[in-house]
Structure formats: structure tokens, C-alpha cells
Design a protein around this motif. Sequence first.
Motif, PDB file in Angstrom:
ATOM      1  N   ASP A  43       0.925 -30.714  18.454  1.00 33.84           N
ATOM      2  CA  ASP A  43      -0.311 -30.412  19.150  1.00 33.84           C
ATOM      3  C   ASP A  43      -1.431 -31.141  18.421  1.00 33.84           C
ATOM      4  OD1 ASP A  43      -2.637 -29.357  20.213  1.00 33.84           O
ATOM      5  OD2 ASP A  43      -2.017 -27.268  19.987  1.00 33.84           O
ATOM      6  N   LYS A  44      -2.104 -32.066  19.095  1.00 34.03           N
ATOM      7  CA  LYS A  44      -3.114 -32.884  18.431  1.00 34.03           C
ATOM      8  C   LYS A  44      -4.257 -32.059  17.852  1.00 34.03           C
ATOM      9  CE  LYS A  44      -5.533 -34.119  22.684  1.00 34.03           C
ATOM     10  NZ  LYS A  44      -5.921 -35.221  23.557  1.00 34.03           N
ATOM     11  N   GLU A  45      -4.481 -30.878  18.366  1.00 30.00           N
ATOM     12  CA  GLU A  45      -5.544 -30.028  17.836  1.00 30.00           C
ATOM     13  C   GLU A  45      -5.166 -29.382  16.514  1.00 30.00           C
ATOM     14  OE1 GLU A  45      -7.185 -27.298  20.639  1.00 30.00           O
ATOM     15  OE2 GLU A  45      -7.320 -28.813  22.222  1.00 30.00           O
ATOM     16  N   THR A  46      -3.879 -29.314  16.220  1.00 28.53           N
ATOM     17  CA  THR A  46      -3.431 -28.698  14.972  1.00 28.53           C
ATOM     18  C   THR A  46      -2.524 -29.634  14.185  1.00 28.53           C
ATOM     19  OG1 THR A  46      -1.590 -27.634  16.119  1.00 28.53           O
ATOM     20  CG2 THR A  46      -3.617 -26.349  15.870  1.00 28.53           C
ATOM     21  N   SER A  47      -2.774 -30.924  14.319  1.00 29.42           N
ATOM     22  CA  SER A  47      -1.999 -31.926  13.597  1.00 29.42           C
ATOM     23  C   SER A  47      -2.968 -32.868  12.880  1.00 29.42           C
ATOM     24  CB  SER A  47      -1.123 -32.710  14.587  1.00 29.42           C
ATOM     25  OG  SER A  47      -0.392 -33.697  13.914  1.00 29.42           O
ATOM     26  N   TRP A  48      -2.957 -32.792  11.562  1.00 25.29           N
ATOM     27  CA  TRP A  48      -3.871 -33.617  10.783  1.00 25.29           C
ATOM     28  C   TRP A  48      -3.081 -34.678  10.052  1.00 25.29           C
ATOM     29  CZ3 TRP A  48      -3.867 -28.404  11.322  1.00 25.29           C
ATOM     30  CH2 TRP A  48      -4.994 -27.831  11.910  1.00 25.29           C
ATOM     31  N   LYS A  49      -3.663 -35.880   9.970  1.00 30.87           N
ATOM     32  CA  LYS A  49      -2.983 -37.003   9.335  1.00 30.87           C
ATOM     33  C   LYS A  49      -3.971 -37.779   8.484  1.00 30.87           C
ATOM     34  CE  LYS A  49       0.006 -37.460  13.332  1.00 30.87           C
ATOM     35  NZ  LYS A  49      -0.492 -36.259  13.969  1.00 30.87           N
ATOM     36  N   ARG A  50      -3.453 -38.328   7.405  1.00 28.79           N
ATOM     37  CA  ARG A  50      -4.258 -39.198   6.557  1.00 28.79           C
ATOM     38  C   ARG A  50      -3.317 -40.219   5.943  1.00 28.79           C
ATOM     39  NH1 ARG A  50      -7.329 -37.755   0.925  1.00 28.79           N
ATOM     40  NH2 ARG A  50      -8.223 -39.825   0.642  1.00 28.79           N
ATOM     41  N   ASN A  51      -3.723 -41.488   5.971  1.00 27.70           N
ATOM     42  CA  ASN A  51      -2.925 -42.501   5.299  1.00 27.70           C
ATOM     43  C   ASN A  51      -3.802 -43.692   4.968  1.00 27.70           C
ATOM     44  OD1 ASN A  51      -2.547 -44.894   7.178  1.00 27.70           O
ATOM     45  ND2 ASN A  51      -1.963 -43.211   8.541  1.00 27.70           N
ATOM     46  N   ASN A  52      -3.277 -44.540   4.103  1.00 25.51           N
ATOM     47  CA  ASN A  52      -3.984 -45.756   3.735  1.00 25.51           C
ATOM     48  C   ASN A  52      -3.135 -46.991   4.028  1.00 25.51           C
ATOM     49  OD1 ASN A  52      -2.056 -45.636   1.771  1.00 25.51           O
ATOM     50  ND2 ASN A  52      -3.451 -45.773   0.044  1.00 25.51           N
ATOM     51  N   ILE A  53      -2.126 -46.835   4.830  1.00 24.59           N
ATOM     52  CA  ILE A  53      -1.163 -47.899   5.061  1.00 24.59           C
ATOM     53  C   ILE A  53      -1.812 -49.148   5.656  1.00 24.59           C
ATOM     54  CG2 ILE A  53      -0.387 -47.110   7.335  1.00 24.59           C
ATOM     55  CD1 ILE A  53       1.886 -48.521   4.602  1.00 24.59           C
ATOM     56  N   HIS A  54      -2.761 -48.978   6.558  1.00 21.39           N
ATOM     57  CA  HIS A  54      -3.395 -50.148   7.184  1.00 21.39           C
ATOM     58  C   HIS A  54      -4.177 -50.955   6.157  1.00 21.39           C
ATOM     59  CE1 HIS A  54      -2.114 -48.721  11.078  1.00 21.39           C
ATOM     60  NE2 HIS A  54      -2.623 -47.541  10.795  1.00 21.39           N
ATOM     61  N   ASP A  55      -4.914 -50.278   5.287  1.00 23.13           N
ATOM     62  CA  ASP A  55      -5.662 -50.973   4.243  1.00 23.13           C
ATOM     63  C   ASP A  55      -4.717 -51.687   3.273  1.00 23.13           C
ATOM     64  OD1 ASP A  55      -8.044 -50.052   5.346  1.00 23.13           O
ATOM     65  OD2 ASP A  55      -8.110 -48.288   4.026  1.00 23.13           O
ATOM     66  N   VAL A  56      -3.633 -51.020   2.909  1.00 21.42           N
ATOM     67  CA  VAL A  56      -2.655 -51.612   1.985  1.00 21.42           C
ATOM     68  C   VAL A  56      -2.015 -52.848   2.621  1.00 21.42           C
ATOM     69  CG1 VAL A  56      -0.450 -51.227   0.820  1.00 21.42           C
ATOM     70  CG2 VAL A  56      -2.200 -49.452   0.782  1.00 21.42           C
ATOM     71  N   LEU A  57      -1.629 -52.763   3.875  1.00 25.47           N
ATOM     72  CA  LEU A  57      -1.005 -53.913   4.545  1.00 25.47           C
ATOM     73  C   LEU A  57      -1.974 -55.077   4.674  1.00 25.47           C
ATOM     74  CD1 LEU A  57       1.069 -52.088   7.307  1.00 25.47           C
ATOM     75  CD2 LEU A  57       1.927 -53.162   5.219  1.00 25.47           C
ATOM     76  N   LYS A  58      -3.239 -54.798   4.985  1.00 24.53           N
ATOM     77  CA  LYS A  58      -4.246 -55.864   5.071  1.00 24.53           C
ATOM     78  C   LYS A  58      -4.411 -56.547   3.713  1.00 24.53           C
ATOM     79  CE  LYS A  58      -6.977 -53.821   8.771  1.00 24.53           C
ATOM     80  NZ  LYS A  58      -8.235 -53.111   9.081  1.00 24.53           N
ATOM     81  N   ALA A  59      -4.465 -55.759   2.651  1.00 24.97           N
ATOM     82  CA  ALA A  59      -4.633 -56.317   1.305  1.00 24.97           C
ATOM     83  C   ALA A  59      -3.422 -57.156   0.916  1.00 24.97           C
ATOM     84  CB  ALA A  59      -4.856 -55.203   0.294  1.00 24.97           C
ATOM     85  N   GLU A  60      -2.236 -56.682   1.211  1.00 30.92           N
ATOM     86  CA  GLU A  60      -1.016 -57.440   0.909  1.00 30.92           C
ATOM     87  C   GLU A  60      -0.979 -58.744   1.683  1.00 30.92           C
ATOM     88  OE1 GLU A  60       2.406 -55.009   1.565  1.00 30.92           O
ATOM     89  OE2 GLU A  60       2.022 -53.773  -0.198  1.00 30.92           O
ATOM     90  N   ALA A  61      -1.375 -58.703   2.952  1.00 32.77           N
ATOM     91  CA  ALA A  61      -1.379 -59.909   3.767  1.00 32.77           C
ATOM     92  C   ALA A  61      -2.389 -60.929   3.263  1.00 32.77           C
ATOM     93  CB  ALA A  61      -1.676 -59.553   5.224  1.00 32.77           C
ATOM     94  N   ALA A  62      -3.535 -60.449   2.777  1.00 32.79           N
ATOM     95  CA  ALA A  62      -4.575 -61.341   2.283  1.00 32.79           C
ATOM     96  C   ALA A  62      -4.216 -61.963   0.937  1.00 32.79           C
ATOM     97  CB  ALA A  62      -5.895 -60.575   2.163  1.00 32.79           C
ATOM     98  N   HIS A  63      -3.456 -61.233   0.132  1.00 31.36           N
ATOM     99  CA  HIS A  63      -3.144 -61.701  -1.229  1.00 31.36           C
ATOM    100  C   HIS A  63      -1.695 -62.136  -1.403  1.00 31.36           C
ATOM    101  CE1 HIS A  63      -7.113 -60.432  -2.352  1.00 31.36           C
ATOM    102  NE2 HIS A  63      -6.876 -59.186  -1.978  1.00 31.36           N
ATOM    103  N   GLY A  64      -0.926 -62.042  -0.351  1.00 30.47           N
ATOM    104  CA  GLY A  64       0.465 -62.482  -0.425  1.00 30.47           C
ATOM    105  C   GLY A  64       1.296 -61.516  -1.119  1.00 30.47           C
TER     106      GLY A  64
END
Length: 64
Positions: A43-64
Motif C-alpha cells: 500500500d503506497k500510503e504505508t510503504s516508505w522507501k529510501r535509497n542512494n542507488i541512483h546517486d551511487v550509479l551516477k558517480a560510478e558511471a562518471a568516474h568509471g
Amino acid sequence: MARARSCNRKKAGEHIFKALSAYLDPVFANSKFALSFDMQINDKETSWKRNNIHDVLKAEAAHG
């Protein structure tokens, strides 16, 4: 409407389980194995999420 959704979810679950079972047939044939599948609806009203995966992937892609 809720009854229709429940029916659709059941059909979807049966379809997924059948596909998983077929894919794993060689494992069942050659070893001791148990398969369990449980489909949960969040239920989206009672489901909370947090992650940093997008930032980590962007940094890895930029720095190899």
C-alpha cells in the motif's frame, strides 16, 4: 472492483509460479529443492522507501 483485482492478482500469481516452476524443472529433477512463492501488494500510503542507488550509479558511471 476489489473482487476483480483479487482475481487478477490470483491469475498473475499462478502465471508467475507456473513460469518459475517450469524454469526450475531441471533443478527439481536433479536435486532436493523446494519452491515457495508469495505475492504481496504494498500500500503506497504505508510503504516508505529510501535509497542512494541512483546517486551511487551516477558517480560510478562518471568516474568509471
